[in-house]
Design a protein around this motif. Structure first.
Motif, PDB file in Angstrom:
ATOM      1  N   ASP A  70       0.855  -1.182   0.000  1.00  0.00           N
ATOM      2  CA  ASP A  70       0.000   0.000   0.000  1.00  0.00           C
ATOM      3  C   ASP A  70       0.894   1.236   0.000  1.00  0.00           C
ATOM      4  OD1 ASP A  70      -3.125   0.606   0.526  1.00  0.00           O
ATOM      5  OD2 ASP A  70      -1.886   2.185   1.402  1.00  0.00           O
ATOM      6  N   VAL A  71       0.393   2.320  -0.563  1.00  0.00           N
ATOM      7  CA  VAL A  71       1.157   3.558  -0.620  1.00  0.00           C
ATOM      8  C   VAL A  71       1.378   4.172   0.754  1.00  0.00           C
ATOM      9  CG1 VAL A  71      -0.822   5.106  -0.929  1.00  0.00           C
ATOM     10  CG2 VAL A  71       1.390   5.709  -1.967  1.00  0.00           C
ATOM     11  N   SER A  72       0.565   3.791   1.732  1.00  0.00           N
ATOM     12  CA  SER A  72       0.582   4.419   3.054  1.00  0.00           C
ATOM     13  C   SER A  72       1.359   3.586   4.073  1.00  0.00           C
ATOM     14  CB  SER A  72      -0.851   4.612   3.556  1.00  0.00           C
ATOM     15  OG  SER A  72      -0.876   4.895   4.929  1.00  0.00           O
ATOM     16  N   PRO A  73       2.503   4.069   4.558  1.00  0.00           N
ATOM     17  CA  PRO A  73       3.202   3.359   5.634  1.00  0.00           C
ATOM     18  C   PRO A  73       2.353   3.193   6.891  1.00  0.00           C
ATOM     19  CG  PRO A  73       4.669   4.958   4.606  1.00  0.00           C
ATOM     20  CD  PRO A  73       3.293   5.211   4.053  1.00  0.00           C
ATOM     21  N   ALA A  74       1.483   4.148   7.166  1.00  0.00           N
ATOM     22  CA  ALA A  74       0.612   4.032   8.342  1.00  0.00           C
ATOM     23  C   ALA A  74      -0.372   2.874   8.194  1.00  0.00           C
ATOM     24  CB  ALA A  74      -0.130   5.337   8.582  1.00  0.00           C
ATOM     25  N   MET A  75      -0.920   2.711   7.004  1.00  0.00           N
ATOM     26  CA  MET A  75      -1.793   1.570   6.745  1.00  0.00           C
ATOM     27  C   MET A  75      -1.014   0.262   6.917  1.00  0.00           C
ATOM     28  SD  MET A  75      -4.974   2.483   5.554  1.00  0.00           S
ATOM     29  CE  MET A  75      -5.828   3.778   4.646  1.00  0.00           C
ATOM     30  N   ILE A  76       0.190   0.228   6.375  1.00  0.00           N
ATOM     31  CA  ILE A  76       0.997  -0.988   6.449  1.00  0.00           C
ATOM     32  C   ILE A  76       1.361  -1.310   7.898  1.00  0.00           C
ATOM     33  CG2 ILE A  76       3.254  -1.963   5.842  1.00  0.00           C
ATOM     34  CD1 ILE A  76       1.175  -2.066   3.584  1.00  0.00           C
ATOM     35  N   ALA A  77       1.627  -0.304   8.697  1.00  0.00           N
ATOM     36  CA  ALA A  77       1.931  -0.546  10.111  1.00  0.00           C
ATOM     37  C   ALA A  77       0.754  -1.217  10.814  1.00  0.00           C
ATOM     38  CB  ALA A  77       2.295   0.764  10.797  1.00  0.00           C
ATOM     39  N   ILE A  78      -0.454  -0.772  10.515  1.00  0.00           N
ATOM     40  CA  ILE A  78      -1.647  -1.396  11.095  1.00  0.00           C
ATOM     41  C   ILE A  78      -1.787  -2.833  10.598  1.00  0.00           C
ATOM     42  CG2 ILE A  78      -4.167  -1.298  11.170  1.00  0.00           C
ATOM     43  CD1 ILE A  78      -3.885   1.785  10.955  1.00  0.00           C
ATOM     44  N   ALA A  79      -1.552  -3.041   9.309  1.00  0.00           N
ATOM     45  CA  ALA A  79      -1.658  -4.386   8.743  1.00  0.00           C
ATOM     46  C   ALA A  79      -0.675  -5.346   9.410  1.00  0.00           C
ATOM     47  CB  ALA A  79      -1.414  -4.333   7.239  1.00  0.00           C
ATOM     48  N   ARG A  80       0.545  -4.881   9.640  1.00  0.00           N
ATOM     49  CA  ARG A  80       1.539  -5.752  10.275  1.00  0.00           C
ATOM     50  C   ARG A  80       1.137  -6.110  11.704  1.00  0.00           C
ATOM     51  NH1 ARG A  80       6.640  -2.283   7.855  1.00  0.00           N
ATOM     52  NH2 ARG A  80       6.828  -3.429   5.875  1.00  0.00           N
ATOM     53  N   LYS A  81       0.568  -5.172  12.419  1.00  0.00           N
ATOM     54  CA  LYS A  81       0.091  -5.464  13.779  1.00  0.00           C
ATOM     55  C   LYS A  81      -1.029  -6.502  13.746  1.00  0.00           C
ATOM     56  CE  LYS A  81       1.243  -0.941  15.769  1.00  0.00           C
ATOM     57  NZ  LYS A  81       0.692   0.330  16.310  1.00  0.00           N
ATOM     58  N   LYS A  82      -1.926  -6.375  12.763  1.00  0.00           N
ATOM     59  CA  LYS A  82      -3.008  -7.345  12.641  1.00  0.00           C
ATOM     60  C   LYS A  82      -2.468  -8.734  12.319  1.00  0.00           C
ATOM     61  CE  LYS A  82      -6.514  -5.764  10.116  1.00  0.00           C
ATOM     62  NZ  LYS A  82      -7.248  -4.941   9.114  1.00  0.00           N
ATOM     63  N   ALA A  83      -1.483  -8.800  11.422  1.00  0.00           N
ATOM     64  CA  ALA A  83      -0.888 -10.090  11.064  1.00  0.00           C
ATOM     65  C   ALA A  83      -0.220 -10.738  12.276  1.00  0.00           C
ATOM     66  CB  ALA A  83       0.117  -9.905   9.938  1.00  0.00           C
ATOM     67  N   GLU A  84       0.478  -9.929  13.050  1.00  0.00           N
ATOM     68  CA  GLU A  84       1.140 -10.451  14.247  1.00  0.00           C
ATOM     69  C   GLU A  84       0.114 -10.956  15.258  1.00  0.00           C
ATOM     70  OE1 GLU A  84       4.395  -9.031  17.646  1.00  0.00           O
ATOM     71  OE2 GLU A  84       3.673  -7.607  16.145  1.00  0.00           O
ATOM     72  N   ALA A  85      -0.952 -10.186  15.438  1.00  0.00           N
ATOM     73  CA  ALA A  85      -1.984 -10.586  16.400  1.00  0.00           C
ATOM     74  C   ALA A  85      -2.675 -11.873  15.976  1.00  0.00           C
ATOM     75  CB  ALA A  85      -3.007  -9.461  16.550  1.00  0.00           C
TER      76      ALA A  85
END
Length: 211
Positions: A70-85
């Motif tokens: 995604d173009v948004s690092p902020a979106m990607i940061a949320i996605a990574r947290k979701k994947a980890e959870a």
């Protein structure tokens, strides 16, 4: 909208975007079900414009791996947290614009682009990148709002929302124009669908095979 401007816009609204519920959950589930049916457990998949990763994480059990960007690092940061959870290990999230190269050519079995093609500044470049990433004969799967099919009052409201920072620039086109762009990028459309729950659905679902 430049890539830098798009990044700023989506970064700014990332938390709110992540918290907003999906408006037509039944339609979304139909899209997921059909997409999963087109994929195989051995497939390598790319999702461009993945947002906060909801779709990539839902499809992860159906495939070998997903590279979602995604173009948004902020979106990607949320996605990574979701994947980890969720303990999801076969999805990799990357911050990258849809127009930018995403690794070596011809390695992937499917490229996904959901609710994206009306938001990019250079649709032809995005479609060309999807074509480049795919193995010959493999699939580009997309669902795209065609704003020409929406209520004209909604289209009139978009510039006002943009002025107050509530909406990004969008490209207004119909399904026929979108299909022509996909075909011009070197794909053969093999399936069309509308998965919405209402009487009409401006979001066309396309499955296209890389020529």
């Amino acid at each position: 909208m430049t890539i830098a401007a798009a990044t700023r816009f989506w970064d700014r609204i990332a938390e709110r975007y992540a918290a907003d519920p999906i408006k037509d959950m039944a339609g979304y589930e139909r899209t997921l079900e059909r997409t999963a049916a087109l994929l195989k457990p051995s497939d390598s998949v790319v999702e461009i414009g993945c947002g906060t990763g909801t779709t990539a994480l839902r499809l992860a059990p159906s495939v070998s791996r997903i590279i979602a960007s995604d173009v948004s690092p902020a979106m990607i940061a949320i996605a990574r947290k979701k994947a980890e959870a969720q303990g999801c290990a076969n999805v990799t999230f990357e911050a990258r614009a849809a127009e930018e190269p995403g690794g070596p050519a011809g390695l992937h079995d499917a490229v996904l682009a959901f609710n994206l093609l009306h938001l990019v500044a250079d649709r032809a470049a995005v479609l060309a990148e999807a074509h480049r990433l795919l193995k010959p004969g493999r699939l580009f799967i997309s669902k795209t709002p065609c704003l020409k099919e929406m209520n004209p009052l909604i289209r009139l409201a978009i510039p006002v929302m943009q002025l107050i920072g509530k909406a990004p620039p969008v490209d207004v086109f119909g399904a026929a124009e979108l299909e022509a762009a996909v075909a011009a990028a070197g794909f053969t459309i093999i399936e069309r669908g509308r998965h919405g729950s209402g009487r009409t659905d401006p979001r066309i679902f396309l499955v296209a095979r890389r020529d």
